[in-house]
Design a protein around this motif. Sequence first.
Motif, PDB file in Angstrom:
ATOM      1  N   ALA A 110      30.315  53.575  44.734  1.00  0.00           N
ATOM      2  CA  ALA A 110      29.913  54.983  44.665  1.00  0.00           C
ATOM      3  C   ALA A 110      28.964  55.264  43.509  1.00  0.00           C
ATOM      4  CB  ALA A 110      31.151  55.872  44.557  1.00  0.00           C
ATOM      5  N   THR A 111      29.137  54.568  42.384  1.00  0.00           N
ATOM      6  CA  THR A 111      28.296  54.824  41.213  1.00  0.00           C
ATOM      7  C   THR A 111      27.155  53.827  41.083  1.00  0.00           C
ATOM      8  OG1 THR A 111      29.790  53.512  39.824  1.00  0.00           O
ATOM      9  CG2 THR A 111      30.181  55.898  39.931  1.00  0.00           C
ATOM     10  N   GLY A 112      26.938  52.999  42.121  1.00  0.00           N
ATOM     11  CA  GLY A 112      25.849  52.037  42.091  1.00  0.00           C
ATOM     12  C   GLY A 112      26.338  50.605  42.056  1.00  0.00           C
ATOM     13  N   PRO A 113      25.433  49.643  41.824  1.00  0.00           N
ATOM     14  CA  PRO A 113      25.811  48.225  41.763  1.00  0.00           C
ATOM     15  C   PRO A 113      26.784  47.974  40.616  1.00  0.00           C
ATOM     16  CG  PRO A 113      23.436  48.480  41.970  1.00  0.00           C
ATOM     17  CD  PRO A 113      23.976  49.839  41.669  1.00  0.00           C
ATOM     18  N   GLN A 114      27.796  47.155  40.895  1.00  0.00           N
ATOM     19  CA  GLN A 114      28.854  46.911  39.918  1.00  0.00           C
ATOM     20  C   GLN A 114      28.742  45.523  39.302  1.00  0.00           C
ATOM     21  OE1 GLN A 114      31.104  49.495  39.180  1.00  0.00           O
ATOM     22  NE2 GLN A 114      29.608  50.576  40.477  1.00  0.00           N
ATOM     23  N   ALA A 115      29.352  45.368  38.157  1.00  0.00           N
ATOM     24  CA  ALA A 115      29.487  44.075  37.491  1.00  0.00           C
ATOM     25  C   ALA A 115      30.971  43.770  37.339  1.00  0.00           C
ATOM     26  CB  ALA A 115      28.815  44.104  36.124  1.00  0.00           C
ATOM     27  N   VAL A 116      31.286  42.485  37.230  1.00  0.00           N
ATOM     28  CA  VAL A 116      32.665  42.057  37.004  1.00  0.00           C
ATOM     29  C   VAL A 116      32.686  41.096  35.820  1.00  0.00           C
ATOM     30  CG1 VAL A 116      33.441  42.411  39.382  1.00  0.00           C
ATOM     31  CG2 VAL A 116      32.410  40.219  38.724  1.00  0.00           C
ATOM     32  N   SER A 117      33.869  40.605  35.469  1.00  0.00           N
ATOM     33  CA  SER A 117      33.982  39.767  34.271  1.00  0.00           C
ATOM     34  C   SER A 117      34.992  38.652  34.483  1.00  0.00           C
ATOM     35  CB  SER A 117      34.376  40.619  33.062  1.00  0.00           C
ATOM     36  OG  SER A 117      35.540  41.380  33.337  1.00  0.00           O
ATOM     37  N   MET A 118      34.833  37.584  33.692  1.00  0.00           N
ATOM     38  CA  MET A 118      35.687  36.404  33.747  1.00  0.00           C
ATOM     39  C   MET A 118      35.962  35.911  32.322  1.00  0.00           C
ATOM     40  SD  MET A 118      33.227  36.274  36.223  1.00  0.00           S
ATOM     41  CE  MET A 118      33.656  37.274  37.661  1.00  0.00           C
ATOM     42  N   GLU A 119      36.950  35.031  32.221  1.00  0.00           N
ATOM     43  CA  GLU A 119      37.234  34.353  30.953  1.00  0.00           C
ATOM     44  C   GLU A 119      36.963  32.867  31.130  1.00  0.00           C
ATOM     45  OE1 GLU A 119      40.937  33.392  27.868  1.00  0.00           O
ATOM     46  OE2 GLU A 119      41.161  34.981  29.372  1.00  0.00           O
ATOM     47  N   SER A 120      36.234  32.286  30.198  1.00  0.00           N
ATOM     48  CA  SER A 120      35.879  30.874  30.292  1.00  0.00           C
ATOM     49  C   SER A 120      36.976  29.989  29.716  1.00  0.00           C
ATOM     50  CB  SER A 120      34.572  30.618  29.538  1.00  0.00           C
ATOM     51  OG  SER A 120      34.797  30.662  28.134  1.00  0.00           O
ATOM     52  N   SER A 121      36.771  28.672  29.818  1.00  0.00           N
ATOM     53  CA  SER A 121      37.717  27.699  29.273  1.00  0.00           C
ATOM     54  C   SER A 121      37.888  27.826  27.767  1.00  0.00           C
ATOM     55  CB  SER A 121      37.243  26.271  29.580  1.00  0.00           C
ATOM     56  OG  SER A 121      37.712  25.818  30.816  1.00  0.00           O
ATOM     57  N   ILE A 122      36.906  28.377  27.085  1.00  0.00           N
ATOM     58  CA  ILE A 122      37.001  28.484  25.630  1.00  0.00           C
ATOM     59  C   ILE A 122      37.341  29.914  25.204  1.00  0.00           C
ATOM     60  CG2 ILE A 122      35.502  26.514  25.176  1.00  0.00           C
ATOM     61  CD1 ILE A 122      33.277  28.587  24.577  1.00  0.00           C
ATOM     62  N   ALA A 123      38.014  30.645  26.100  1.00  0.00           N
ATOM     63  CA  ALA A 123      38.574  31.965  25.769  1.00  0.00           C
ATOM     64  C   ALA A 123      37.518  32.971  25.334  1.00  0.00           C
ATOM     65  CB  ALA A 123      39.663  31.814  24.709  1.00  0.00           C
ATOM     66  N   HIS A 124      36.438  33.029  26.095  1.00  0.00           N
ATOM     67  CA  HIS A 124      35.417  34.055  25.917  1.00  0.00           C
ATOM     68  C   HIS A 124      35.255  34.805  27.233  1.00  0.00           C
ATOM     69  CE1 HIS A 124      34.544  32.112  22.162  1.00  0.00           C
ATOM     70  NE2 HIS A 124      33.483  32.876  21.918  1.00  0.00           N
ATOM     71  N   PHE A 125      35.090  36.123  27.128  1.00  0.00           N
ATOM     72  CA  PHE A 125      34.910  36.957  28.312  1.00  0.00           C
ATOM     73  C   PHE A 125      33.422  37.181  28.559  1.00  0.00           C
ATOM     74  CE2 PHE A 125      38.886  38.523  26.220  1.00  0.00           C
ATOM     75  CZ  PHE A 125      39.766  37.926  27.110  1.00  0.00           C
ATOM     76  N   HIS A 126      33.022  37.053  29.820  1.00  0.00           N
ATOM     77  CA  HIS A 126      31.619  37.170  30.192  1.00  0.00           C
ATOM     78  C   HIS A 126      31.455  38.123  31.371  1.00  0.00           C
ATOM     79  CE1 HIS A 126      30.349  33.604  27.821  1.00  0.00           C
ATOM     80  NE2 HIS A 126      31.552  33.143  28.138  1.00  0.00           N
ATOM     81  N   GLY A 127      30.352  38.862  31.362  1.00  0.00           N
ATOM     82  CA  GLY A 127      30.016  39.708  32.491  1.00  0.00           C
ATOM     83  C   GLY A 127      29.266  38.938  33.563  1.00  0.00           C
ATOM     84  N   SER A 128      29.288  39.470  34.785  1.00  0.00           N
ATOM     85  CA  SER A 128      28.642  38.811  35.923  1.00  0.00           C
ATOM     86  C   SER A 128      28.126  39.864  36.881  1.00  0.00           C
ATOM     87  CB  SER A 128      29.662  37.909  36.635  1.00  0.00           C
ATOM     88  OG  SER A 128      29.109  37.306  37.781  1.00  0.00           O
ATOM     89  N   ARG A 129      26.853  39.728  37.290  1.00  0.00           N
ATOM     90  CA  ARG A 129      26.253  40.659  38.254  1.00  0.00           C
ATOM     91  C   ARG A 129      25.781  39.885  39.476  1.00  0.00           C
ATOM     92  NH1 ARG A 129      25.495  45.617  35.967  1.00  0.00           N
ATOM     93  NH2 ARG A 129      25.156  45.702  33.699  1.00  0.00           N
ATOM     94  N   GLY A 130      26.223  40.315  40.645  1.00  0.00           N
ATOM     95  CA  GLY A 130      25.786  39.689  41.877  1.00  0.00           C
ATOM     96  C   GLY A 130      24.318  39.976  42.156  1.00  0.00           C
ATOM     97  N   LYS A 131      23.638  39.000  42.770  1.00  0.00           N
ATOM     98  CA  LYS A 131      22.209  39.124  43.023  1.00  0.00           C
ATOM     99  C   LYS A 131      21.835  38.984  44.497  1.00  0.00           C
ATOM    100  CE  LYS A 131      21.181  39.399  38.607  1.00  0.00           C
ATOM    101  NZ  LYS A 131      20.582  40.624  38.022  1.00  0.00           N
ATOM    102  N   ALA A 132      22.708  38.417  45.308  1.00  0.00           N
ATOM    103  CA  ALA A 132      22.363  38.112  46.704  1.00  0.00           C
ATOM    104  C   ALA A 132      22.745  39.254  47.633  1.00  0.00           C
ATOM    105  CB  ALA A 132      23.054  36.831  47.143  1.00  0.00           C
ATOM    106  N   LYS A 133      22.048  39.332  48.768  1.00  0.00           N
ATOM    107  CA  LYS A 133      22.394  40.310  49.784  1.00  0.00           C
ATOM    108  C   LYS A 133      23.729  39.921  50.409  1.00  0.00           C
ATOM    109  CE  LYS A 133      20.771  42.230  54.177  1.00  0.00           C
ATOM    110  NZ  LYS A 133      19.701  42.180  55.215  1.00  0.00           N
ATOM    111  N   PRO A 134      24.643  40.877  50.615  1.00  0.00           N
ATOM    112  CA  PRO A 134      25.941  40.549  51.212  1.00  0.00           C
ATOM    113  C   PRO A 134      25.800  39.888  52.582  1.00  0.00           C
ATOM    114  CG  PRO A 134      26.020  42.720  50.229  1.00  0.00           C
ATOM    115  CD  PRO A 134      24.578  42.289  50.179  1.00  0.00           C
ATOM    116  N   ALA A 135      26.731  39.007  52.893  1.00  0.00           N
ATOM    117  CA  ALA A 135      26.696  38.258  54.153  1.00  0.00           C
ATOM    118  C   ALA A 135      26.898  39.157  55.365  1.00  0.00           C
ATOM    119  CB  ALA A 135      27.764  37.172  54.131  1.00  0.00           C
ATOM    120  N   SER A 136      27.515  40.312  55.171  1.00  0.00           N
ATOM    121  CA  SER A 136      27.763  41.236  56.278  1.00  0.00           C
ATOM    122  C   SER A 136      27.947  42.638  55.729  1.00  0.00           C
ATOM    123  CB  SER A 136      29.024  40.808  57.045  1.00  0.00           C
ATOM    124  OG  SER A 136      29.480  41.836  57.901  1.00  0.00           O
TER     125      SER A 136
END
Length: 798
Positions: free
Chosen positions: A553-579
């Motif tokens: 509703a508010t536009g393209p979203q970002a999500v986040s993950m934690e790596s093996s070395i205990a750091h949190f990172h953001g992630s933005r999708g770039k590809a067109k959805p499959a459906s």
Amino acid sequence: MTSKMPSSKIKPYSGPVGGWGSAKSVAEITIRERIPIKEPKLLSTQNKPEGFMCVSCAWAKPAKTHPLEFCENGAKATAWETTSRRADPAFFSSHTLSDLEHWPDHDLEEQGRLTHPMRWDRASDKYVPVAWSDAFDDIGKELRALDPRQVDLYTSGRASLETSYMYQLFARIYGSNNLPDSSNMCHESSSVALPESIGASVGTAILSDFENTDCIFYIAQNVGTSSPRLLHDLQDAVDRGVKIVTFNLLRERGLERFVNPQSPVQMLTGKETKISSEYYQVNNGGDIAAIFGVCKALIEADDVLKASGQTRVAGEDGRPKDPDNAAMVAFAASIASADKKHVLDHDFIKEHTAGFEAFAQAARNHQWTELERVSGLTRDQMMQAAATYAKSDAVMMVYGMGLTQHLMGVQNVHMVCNLALLRGNIGKPGANICAVRGHSNVQGQRTVGITEKPGLVPLDKLSELYGFEPPRWTGRSTVETCKAIIDGQSRAFISLGGNFLKAVPETAAMEAGWRKLRLSVQIATKLNRSHVLHGEIAYLLPCLGRIEVDEQATGPQAVSMESSIAHFHGSRGKAKPASAQLLSEPAIVAGIAKATLGKNAVPWDALVGNYAEIRDAIERTYPETFKDFNNRMFQPGGIARPLPARERKWVTKNGKANFITPGRLFPEFATADRPDVLHLATLRSNDQFNTTIYGYSDRFRGVEGTRRIVFMNANDVGRLGFVDGENVDMTTAIEDDTVRTVSGLRIVSYNIPKGCCAAYFPETNPLFPLSHHDPKSKTPSYKLLPVRLSRSHATPAG
């Protein structure tokens, strides 16, 4: 229809990891998955600032990125998810699920991305399209009719922090702590052992430690297949002169030689980087003995120095010439500290640890002959490793599932900590412990509440924030969930990603129990075996992948993950959805939650409309860990998770880092003296990630066109009356009234210690009893199982 099996070929591989072989492999899968010409540009944003985090392994995203920040397996994972192939309603209308049960998992996933929500139709035995609203309503009705204790909500290691937080919140408001996850099957031994030893549930290393270390002890982790981007950090360390001391069952090519595909010089000249300066092949299950041997050598060398009264300080160098001069006092103190340190760091041990004397005495008491027999190493080898360790001021301990997936997995990790503590190699630059995790957010999910253990979740805070009383009882881990399914105590299973049936042990009994579930719900991007076997009511709910644009509703979203070395990172999708029919994982979780719970204090729609609100909720729940989360999630290098152990603050019961002494060197098996019994370890190939099989090539081990393989020592092949290339059946050598056999495995003579063998995961999972796990962590012992071989008349398939 299923794909034609490739012809099999076994030919030793002489090349390095990386290089042109890696480039060729990436090109092949890009063509096979019919990736549009513009899509390879996606790879240029993978693991980059404002780009998307890899959907494969959990290795860190550096602050200063390489021109291309992906590896061969990461590129395969991206191609696998962005494929042009589609498993759409037309596909499902052509196939009954009974038919699809006989397809290999590779062929199921190769059909491509799921496109529409589906419901199993009993009359036709097919998945048929269903409206999202109808699916949610029916799932909610079924869940309301069940006791929450009868429901298991599983999480694979890929879902984002945002989705995971919502999922555990839904489960607890619903009334269940049954939150098994993939961590239960891989690094749960770390999650149990590390808090006991050092007061941290994760490793303490960060990327800068690789830049400042003098030496790396690399234990039981196959970097070339499981986390190839880590090779850049190892290569940079080697170029600085760092010694890498490797302990591993097999001679893995990624731990031997590497050609960096991003180095024009190496690609054009073929110049290789030698990774390991010392490589010790340990018997399967011999890690405790090997590390004890290193510790024994260090402790006894220190004993000799102390007894002799020798000093490393010349003359009066340890005394300041001018006691009032701060610089001279500091210099003299640094010189004098060498005497206190000897071989071990006695100041650190005295100030920061407990349990040293008991551990040291146990090390002294172990006889070299016994350590040699169990470890498979010679005394000289263990003493050489100890000498390298003692000469280094800052040593990193890097380890993987080759330690954790054992009957004594917790004690394996304790031993890694013991070795680090002997010379104070925790909580200083260039040292620390690095537990290399598998899936891309498996560690982060635990951080935001995906756990069956209520003591690891701020339940009072959740109650305060959302106005409900969370369940306080201990839920089911993965092994306990399997038992509940087999026994008929579990009535519903909701899976947030993954291929649970292929990942778990006790395959035959699990598949029988799975069919008796009242409800099975699968949230997924691609088809797998856990979808085509099903409960009485079954839903297949397709979701957006992390690589795809997630428009809300508010536009393209970002999500986040934690790596093996205990750091949190953001992630933005770039590809067109499959459906156009796909929903995001947060939207699916919210849809099920609203249909199940009715009116409650959670603003599900608002959270789905703006993921920043989910992150605000995470920060309110974990204010110290996620301070200023939204504003910092895309900062270069990520957000460091607070870890007191990095500052030598030990959050343990006694406030100390603990030496914990294993009671045994090796598990006790009834078959210990049987010459016909081998010890099996399961492996991943170069063409897979966890249960996802990209193809039938294991380039680094010289295997093409098949996965029905058993790697054996040539001496064992002849001793047991077989020949190289012969087909054998493998049977579990544990007497529990159940015969477990995998048939038609081709013998490949290989560089593996005598008495040991290896075969692929998950093909050999049917051999593993559910009870065959570490008693504390309940992690299945996929790396150690007694087996017998017999001549086979079966023809191996891929």
